[in-house]
Design a protein around this motif. Structure first.
Motif, PDB file in Angstrom:
ATOM      1  N   GLU A 177       0.775  -1.356   0.019  1.00 51.96           N
ATOM      2  CA  GLU A 177       0.075   0.092   0.031  1.00 51.96           C
ATOM      3  C   GLU A 177       0.890   1.320   0.100  1.00 51.96           C
ATOM      4  O   GLU A 177       2.112   1.094  -0.073  1.00 51.96           O
ATOM      5  N   ALA A 178       0.282   2.349   0.117  1.00 47.85           N
ATOM      6  CA  ALA A 178       0.967   3.860   0.433  1.00 47.85           C
ATOM      7  C   ALA A 178       0.578   4.484   1.528  1.00 47.85           C
ATOM      8  O   ALA A 178      -0.945   4.646   1.492  1.00 47.85           O
ATOM      9  N   ILE A 179       1.316   5.425   1.928  1.00 49.70           N
ATOM     10  CA  ILE A 179       0.863   6.410   2.780  1.00 49.70           C
ATOM     11  C   ILE A 179       0.593   7.704   2.233  1.00 49.70           C
ATOM     12  O   ILE A 179       1.385   8.224   1.491  1.00 49.70           O
ATOM     13  N   PRO A 180      -0.932   8.045   2.214  1.00 48.33           N
ATOM     14  CA  PRO A 180      -1.304   9.005   1.156  1.00 48.33           C
ATOM     15  C   PRO A 180      -0.921  10.472   1.754  1.00 48.33           C
ATOM     16  O   PRO A 180      -0.672  10.645   3.057  1.00 48.33           O
ATOM     17  N   VAL A 181      -0.714  11.676   0.829  1.00 47.81           N
ATOM     18  CA  VAL A 181      -0.844  12.833   1.331  1.00 47.81           C
ATOM     19  C   VAL A 181      -2.113  13.193   2.168  1.00 47.81           C
ATOM     20  O   VAL A 181      -3.339  12.927   1.804  1.00 47.81           O
ATOM     21  N   ASP A 182      -1.968  13.901   3.520  1.00 47.18           N
ATOM     22  CA  ASP A 182      -3.010  13.849   4.323  1.00 47.18           C
ATOM     23  C   ASP A 182      -2.594  15.101   5.150  1.00 47.18           C
ATOM     24  O   ASP A 182      -1.792  15.122   5.922  1.00 47.18           O
ATOM     25  N   THR A 183      -3.467  16.139   5.106  1.00 46.81           N
ATOM     26  CA  THR A 183      -3.109  17.535   5.860  1.00 46.81           C
ATOM     27  C   THR A 183      -3.432  17.226   7.298  1.00 46.81           C
ATOM     28  O   THR A 183      -3.085  17.970   8.109  1.00 46.81           O
ATOM     29  N   ARG A 184      -4.235  16.149   7.597  1.00 45.34           N
ATOM     30  CA  ARG A 184      -4.623  16.102   9.088  1.00 45.34           C
ATOM     31  C   ARG A 184      -3.388  15.487   9.658  1.00 45.34           C
ATOM     32  O   ARG A 184      -3.254  15.676  11.155  1.00 45.34           O
ATOM     33  N   LEU A 185      -2.365  15.070   8.968  1.00 44.75           N
ATOM     34  CA  LEU A 185      -1.011  14.445   9.780  1.00 44.75           C
ATOM     35  C   LEU A 185      -0.154  15.636  10.099  1.00 44.75           C
ATOM     36  O   LEU A 185       0.395  15.959  11.289  1.00 44.75           O
ATOM     37  N   ARG A 186      -0.206  16.685   9.151  1.00 46.46           N
ATOM     38  CA  ARG A 186       0.457  18.016   9.618  1.00 46.46           C
ATOM     39  C   ARG A 186      -0.382  18.778  10.784  1.00 46.46           C
ATOM     40  O   ARG A 186       0.314  19.343  11.588  1.00 46.46           O
ATOM     41  N   ASP A 187      -1.699  18.783  10.730  1.00 47.39           N
ATOM     42  CA  ASP A 187      -2.398  19.507  11.725  1.00 47.39           C
ATOM     43  C   ASP A 187      -2.119  18.855  13.047  1.00 47.39           C
ATOM     44  O   ASP A 187      -2.058  19.522  14.058  1.00 47.39           O
ATOM     45  N   ALA A 188      -1.928  17.588  13.215  1.00 45.89           N
ATOM     46  CA  ALA A 188      -1.678  17.064  14.406  1.00 45.89           C
ATOM     47  C   ALA A 188      -0.219  17.314  14.931  1.00 45.89           C
ATOM     48  O   ALA A 188      -0.006  17.619  16.221  1.00 45.89           O
ATOM     49  N   SER A 189       0.721  17.216  13.921  1.00 47.38           N
ATOM     50  CA  SER A 189       1.980  17.800  14.457  1.00 47.38           C
ATOM     51  C   SER A 189       2.221  19.320  14.781  1.00 47.38           C
ATOM     52  O   SER A 189       2.666  19.774  15.864  1.00 47.38           O
ATOM     53  N   HIS A 190       1.228  20.078  14.391  1.00 49.95           N
ATOM     54  CA  HIS A 190       0.964  21.293  14.915  1.00 49.95           C
ATOM     55  C   HIS A 190       0.519  21.712  16.378  1.00 49.95           C
ATOM     56  O   HIS A 190       0.879  22.492  17.011  1.00 49.95           O
ATOM     57  N   GLU A 191      -0.260  20.719  16.621  1.00 52.00           N
ATOM     58  CA  GLU A 191      -1.055  20.330  17.949  1.00 52.00           C
ATOM     59  C   GLU A 191      -0.171  19.527  19.221  1.00 52.00           C
ATOM     60  O   GLU A 191      -0.599  19.668  20.224  1.00 52.00           O
ATOM     61  N   GLY A 192       0.950  18.939  18.423  1.00 44.59           N
ATOM     62  CA  GLY A 192       1.889  18.340  19.231  1.00 44.59           C
ATOM     63  C   GLY A 192       1.117  16.975  19.933  1.00 44.59           C
ATOM     64  O   GLY A 192       1.468  16.568  21.197  1.00 44.59           O
ATOM     65  N   ILE A 193       0.260  16.348  19.128  1.00 45.60           N
ATOM     66  CA  ILE A 193      -0.348  15.217  19.575  1.00 45.60           C
ATOM     67  C   ILE A 193      -0.351  13.949  18.338  1.00 45.60           C
ATOM     68  O   ILE A 193       0.186  14.253  17.304  1.00 45.60           O
ATOM     69  N   PHE A 194      -0.519  12.826  18.947  1.00 47.57           N
ATOM     70  CA  PHE A 194      -0.680  11.780  17.843  1.00 47.57           C
ATOM     71  C   PHE A 194      -1.796  11.963  16.901  1.00 47.57           C
ATOM     72  O   PHE A 194      -2.661  12.424  17.196  1.00 47.57           O
ATOM     73  N   PRO A 195      -1.544  11.587  15.652  1.00 48.02           N
ATOM     74  CA  PRO A 195      -2.334  11.699  14.564  1.00 48.02           C
ATOM     75  C   PRO A 195      -3.998  10.941  14.825  1.00 48.02           C
ATOM     76  O   PRO A 195      -4.798  11.785  14.790  1.00 48.02           O
TER      77      PRO A 195
END
Length: 257
Positions: free
Chosen positions: A214-232
């Motif tokens: 499979e593949a990990i898709p582009v997902d802006t929610r992963l970036r959002d999680a990093s901004h909040e300092g929490i796990f996705p």
């Protein structure tokens, strides 16, 4: 303790995102997880709100005065994350000077393995976030781990980094006289672009058998999680990226989904 190294000799391919995503999902299953930042840039350290420029203790300090022998020192160096059963061994920017400082000293390639041995009963998993450069830190990661995950962006230039990483891995396995299982994980996949589709096709042609199907898709929610300092998965357990990492974890763990 199971030790996985998330490594590639190219930056920007999703190593830190993979460490955080997999670590969080392991914790969600009830496992005790240690995340280890071996990158002088300290992306993993910064992710959870720590300052790589201001920490008094970090992975860097374990390389001197045999501090890796002192389990209390190691435990006092650990930092919390947004989950109670996940800790982090942070990095400082001083790691960038480590190569020069320990050059020629015996045993420097085994400091991480020896440090993790001190914590063996404290954690079920350790996930290592490594620098994109072949040196003492990446050597430490490859010497310590039992399984290697190679995130690779589905983009032409990333394929060169993947080629170097696989070559390095084969050299390490030959020198250590052991096999190190590895899984290549396509990341930042965007099926709308010909670059992603072509790169994924090339990976499947070249690395058949070692490539995750499979593949990990582009997902802006992963970036959002990093901004909040929490796990996705804490932000959104059903986002495309989290679902993909959940599938990857099932394969790495040998579980059926």
């Amino acid at each position: 303790m199971k030790i996985w190294s998330i490594s590639n000799q190219k930056g920007g391919v999703g190593k830190t995102t993979s460490v955080v995503s997999l670590g969080g999902l392991l914790a969600d299953q009830g496992h005790r997880v240690l995340l280890v930042d071996l990158d002088p840039h300290g992306s993993l350290t910064s992710y959870f709100g720590q300052d790589p420029d201001g920490l008094e203790r970090s992975l860097y300090h374990l390389f001197f005065e045999q501090r890796w022998r002192n389990v209390d020192y190691i435990r006092d160096t650990l930092k919390p994350t947004s989950l109670p059963n996940v800790s982090m061994l942070p990095a400082t920017t001083s790691l960038a000077t480590l190569e020069r400082q320990v050059s020629g000293q015996d045993g420097m390639g085994l400091v991480l393995a020896r440090s993790l041995a001190q914590l063996w009963d404290d954690y079920d998993y350790a996930l290592l976030d490594t620098p994109p450069i072949l040196g003492v830190l990446l050597v430490n990661a490859l010497a310590a781990c039992q399984q290697l995950v190679i995130p690779t962006q589905t983009e032409h230039l990333a394929l060169k980094g993947l080629e170097r990483m696989v070559h390095t891995l084969k050299m390490v396995m030959k020198s250590q006289k052991r096999e190190l299982p590895y899984t290549i994980v396509p990341t930042l996949f965007d099926r709308r672009t010909s670059a992603s589709l072509t790169s994924l096709k090339e990976m499947r042609r070249t690395y058949q058998g070692a490539l995750w199907d499979e593949a990990i898709p582009v997902d802006t929610r992963l970036r959002d999680a990093s901004h909040e300092g929490i796990f996705p998965h804490q932000l959104d357990p059903n986002t495309r990226g989290v679902r993909a990492y959940r599938h990857l974890l099932a394969q790495l763990s040998g579980e059926k989904r």
